[in-house]
Scaffold this motif. Structure first.
Motif, PDB file in Angstrom:
ATOM      1  N   PRO A 273      -7.499   2.253  -4.695  1.00  0.00           N
ATOM      2  CA  PRO A 273      -6.265   3.015  -4.828  1.00  0.00           C
ATOM      3  C   PRO A 273      -5.991   3.762  -3.521  1.00  0.00           C
ATOM      4  CG  PRO A 273      -7.891   3.710  -6.475  1.00  0.00           C
ATOM      5  CD  PRO A 273      -8.555   2.756  -5.557  1.00  0.00           C
ATOM      6  N   THR A 274      -4.722   4.005  -3.242  1.00  0.00           N
ATOM      7  CA  THR A 274      -4.336   4.858  -2.133  1.00  0.00           C
ATOM      8  C   THR A 274      -3.578   6.038  -2.732  1.00  0.00           C
ATOM      9  OG1 THR A 274      -2.262   3.674  -1.781  1.00  0.00           O
ATOM     10  CG2 THR A 274      -4.182   2.913  -0.529  1.00  0.00           C
ATOM     11  N   GLU A 275      -3.149   6.946  -1.915  1.00  0.00           N
ATOM     12  CA  GLU A 275      -2.476   8.134  -2.427  1.00  0.00           C
ATOM     13  C   GLU A 275      -1.241   7.790  -3.262  1.00  0.00           C
ATOM     14  OE1 GLU A 275      -0.327  12.170  -0.761  1.00  0.00           O
ATOM     15  OE2 GLU A 275      -1.815  11.162   0.492  1.00  0.00           O
ATOM     16  N   ASN A 276      -0.476   6.786  -2.823  1.00  0.00           N
ATOM     17  CA  ASN A 276       0.769   6.435  -3.520  1.00  0.00           C
ATOM     18  C   ASN A 276       0.832   4.974  -3.933  1.00  0.00           C
ATOM     19  OD1 ASN A 276       2.002   9.056  -3.171  1.00  0.00           O
ATOM     20  ND2 ASN A 276       2.185   8.520  -1.010  1.00  0.00           N
TER      21      ASN A 276
ATOM     22  N   THR B 216      -2.948  -6.742   1.276  1.00  0.00           N
ATOM     23  CA  THR B 216      -1.659  -6.338   0.707  1.00  0.00           C
ATOM     24  C   THR B 216      -1.726  -4.869   0.334  1.00  0.00           C
ATOM     25  OG1 THR B 216      -1.353  -8.559  -0.203  1.00  0.00           O
ATOM     26  CG2 THR B 216       0.039  -6.804  -1.109  1.00  0.00           C
ATOM     27  N   THR B 217      -0.694  -4.124   0.730  1.00  0.00           N
ATOM     28  CA  THR B 217      -0.579  -2.728   0.328  1.00  0.00           C
ATOM     29  C   THR B 217       0.716  -2.543  -0.441  1.00  0.00           C
ATOM     30  OG1 THR B 217       0.572  -2.037   2.344  1.00  0.00           O
ATOM     31  CG2 THR B 217      -1.839  -1.938   2.373  1.00  0.00           C
ATOM     32  N   ALA B 218       0.681  -1.666  -1.407  1.00  0.00           N
ATOM     33  CA  ALA B 218       1.885  -1.259  -2.142  1.00  0.00           C
ATOM     34  C   ALA B 218       1.910   0.255  -2.114  1.00  0.00           C
ATOM     35  CB  ALA B 218       1.853  -1.772  -3.572  1.00  0.00           C
ATOM     36  N   GLU B 219       3.017   0.809  -1.630  1.00  0.00           N
ATOM     37  CA  GLU B 219       3.143   2.264  -1.518  1.00  0.00           C
ATOM     38  C   GLU B 219       4.491   2.704  -2.085  1.00  0.00           C
ATOM     39  OE1 GLU B 219       0.807   4.455  -0.433  1.00  0.00           O
ATOM     40  OE2 GLU B 219      -0.564   2.783  -0.089  1.00  0.00           O
ATOM     41  N   LEU B 220       4.447   3.586  -3.053  1.00  0.00           N
ATOM     42  CA  LEU B 220       5.650   4.207  -3.591  1.00  0.00           C
ATOM     43  C   LEU B 220       5.908   5.438  -2.729  1.00  0.00           C
ATOM     44  CD1 LEU B 220       7.614   3.757  -5.980  1.00  0.00           C
ATOM     45  CD2 LEU B 220       6.236   5.361  -7.284  1.00  0.00           C
ATOM     46  N   THR B 221       6.788   5.286  -1.740  1.00  0.00           N
ATOM     47  CA  THR B 221       6.990   6.359  -0.762  1.00  0.00           C
ATOM     48  C   THR B 221       7.811   7.509  -1.330  1.00  0.00           C
ATOM     49  OG1 THR B 221       8.903   5.234   0.206  1.00  0.00           O
ATOM     50  CG2 THR B 221       6.736   4.804   1.200  1.00  0.00           C
ATOM     51  N   ASP B 222       8.640   7.227  -2.326  1.00  0.00           N
ATOM     52  CA  ASP B 222       9.317   8.234  -3.142  1.00  0.00           C
ATOM     53  C   ASP B 222       9.597   7.562  -4.481  1.00  0.00           C
ATOM     54  OD1 ASP B 222      12.116   7.121  -3.240  1.00  0.00           O
ATOM     55  OD2 ASP B 222      12.147   7.605  -1.104  1.00  0.00           O
ATOM     56  N   PRO B 223      10.072   8.265  -5.490  1.00  0.00           N
ATOM     57  CA  PRO B 223      10.201   7.643  -6.809  1.00  0.00           C
ATOM     58  C   PRO B 223      11.055   6.373  -6.850  1.00  0.00           C
ATOM     59  CG  PRO B 223      10.395  10.010  -7.004  1.00  0.00           C
ATOM     60  CD  PRO B 223      10.373   9.702  -5.532  1.00  0.00           C
ATOM     61  N   ASP B 224      11.924   6.182  -5.850  1.00  0.00           N
ATOM     62  CA  ASP B 224      12.819   5.036  -5.864  1.00  0.00           C
ATOM     63  C   ASP B 224      12.658   4.094  -4.680  1.00  0.00           C
ATOM     64  OD1 ASP B 224      14.059   5.793  -8.313  1.00  0.00           O
ATOM     65  OD2 ASP B 224      15.201   7.296  -7.229  1.00  0.00           O
ATOM     66  N   THR B 225      11.564   4.220  -3.929  1.00  0.00           N
ATOM     67  CA  THR B 225      11.311   3.337  -2.793  1.00  0.00           C
ATOM     68  C   THR B 225       9.884   2.806  -2.863  1.00  0.00           C
ATOM     69  OG1 THR B 225      12.828   4.648  -1.421  1.00  0.00           O
ATOM     70  CG2 THR B 225      11.370   3.112  -0.273  1.00  0.00           C
ATOM     71  N   LEU B 226       9.764   1.487  -2.922  1.00  0.00           N
ATOM     72  CA  LEU B 226       8.476   0.812  -2.979  1.00  0.00           C
ATOM     73  C   LEU B 226       8.380  -0.127  -1.784  1.00  0.00           C
ATOM     74  CD1 LEU B 226       5.819  -0.061  -4.384  1.00  0.00           C
ATOM     75  CD2 LEU B 226       7.204  -1.654  -5.762  1.00  0.00           C
ATOM     76  N   ILE B 227       7.320   0.010  -1.009  1.00  0.00           N
ATOM     77  CA  ILE B 227       7.106  -0.854   0.146  1.00  0.00           C
ATOM     78  C   ILE B 227       5.833  -1.666  -0.089  1.00  0.00           C
ATOM     79  CG2 ILE B 227       6.712  -0.976   2.634  1.00  0.00           C
ATOM     80  CD1 ILE B 227       8.226   1.695   2.872  1.00  0.00           C
TER      81      ILE B 227
END
Length: 165
Positions: free
Chosen positions: A106-109, A130-141
């Motif tokens: 897991p990462t922070e987001n 592969t990384t998945a990061e929810l940078t804010d509630p409506d942005t997923l990178i």
């Protein structure tokens, strides 16, 4: 009766944080086949939904790559006893008829997972992070990196999603 580790995780742990990725998403995906040389940028649409009572997430997506239809499916999960993020990934371009299984942390987001692939043209296996990061509630990178047998890591794909529902 006390709650199971999974029930606790779903209420306030890693599985709870995973649920924040659920929804319908739209954005764009960039693809690189050579370091620093953008090969394609196209629209991408995806949905992420919980499956098996929230133990896993199913990510289905579709778009195009070099003007041709493209689709994929990933299953994301967190293995509580082994404290490991896991994913299983297939798509209509990168994986061909193969399935990549990846493990990570897991990462922070979000999370980061590492898988491996090989093709007959290359004598040594390559890694795919592969990384998945929810940078804010409506942005997923979601970003993927190709890692050579020598350990050189280069960005392969990057999808920047915005939540649509």
């Amino acid at each position: 009766m006390s709650k199971s580790k999974f029930e606790i995780s779903l209420e306030s742990g890693v599985h709870h944080r995973l649920q924040a990725l659920t929804g319908s998403w739209e954005g764009s995906t960039k693809t690189w086949f050579e370091p620093g040389v953008l090969a394609d940028e196209s629209e991408m649409k995806g949905t992420i939904k919980p499956i098996l009572g929230g133990a896993f997430l199913l990510h289905e997506y579709q778009g195009s790559l070099n003007g041709k239809p493209f689709e994929g499916i990933a299953i994301y999960g967190f293995d509580i006893p082994n404290n490991t993020f896991q994913s299983a990934w297939i798509d209509s371009f990168h994986m061909g008829t193969g399935l990549m299984v990846s493990n990570g942390t897991p990462t922070e987001n979000g999370f980061s997972v590492l898988g491996q692939y090989s093709v007959p043209e290359y004598p040594a296996p390559w890694n795919w992070r592969t990384t998945a990061e929810l940078t804010d509630p409506d942005t997923l990178i979601i970003t993927a990196y190709n890692i050579s047998p020598e350990g050189e890591e280069d960005k392969a794909t990057e999808t920047i999603y915005k939540r649509v529902s």
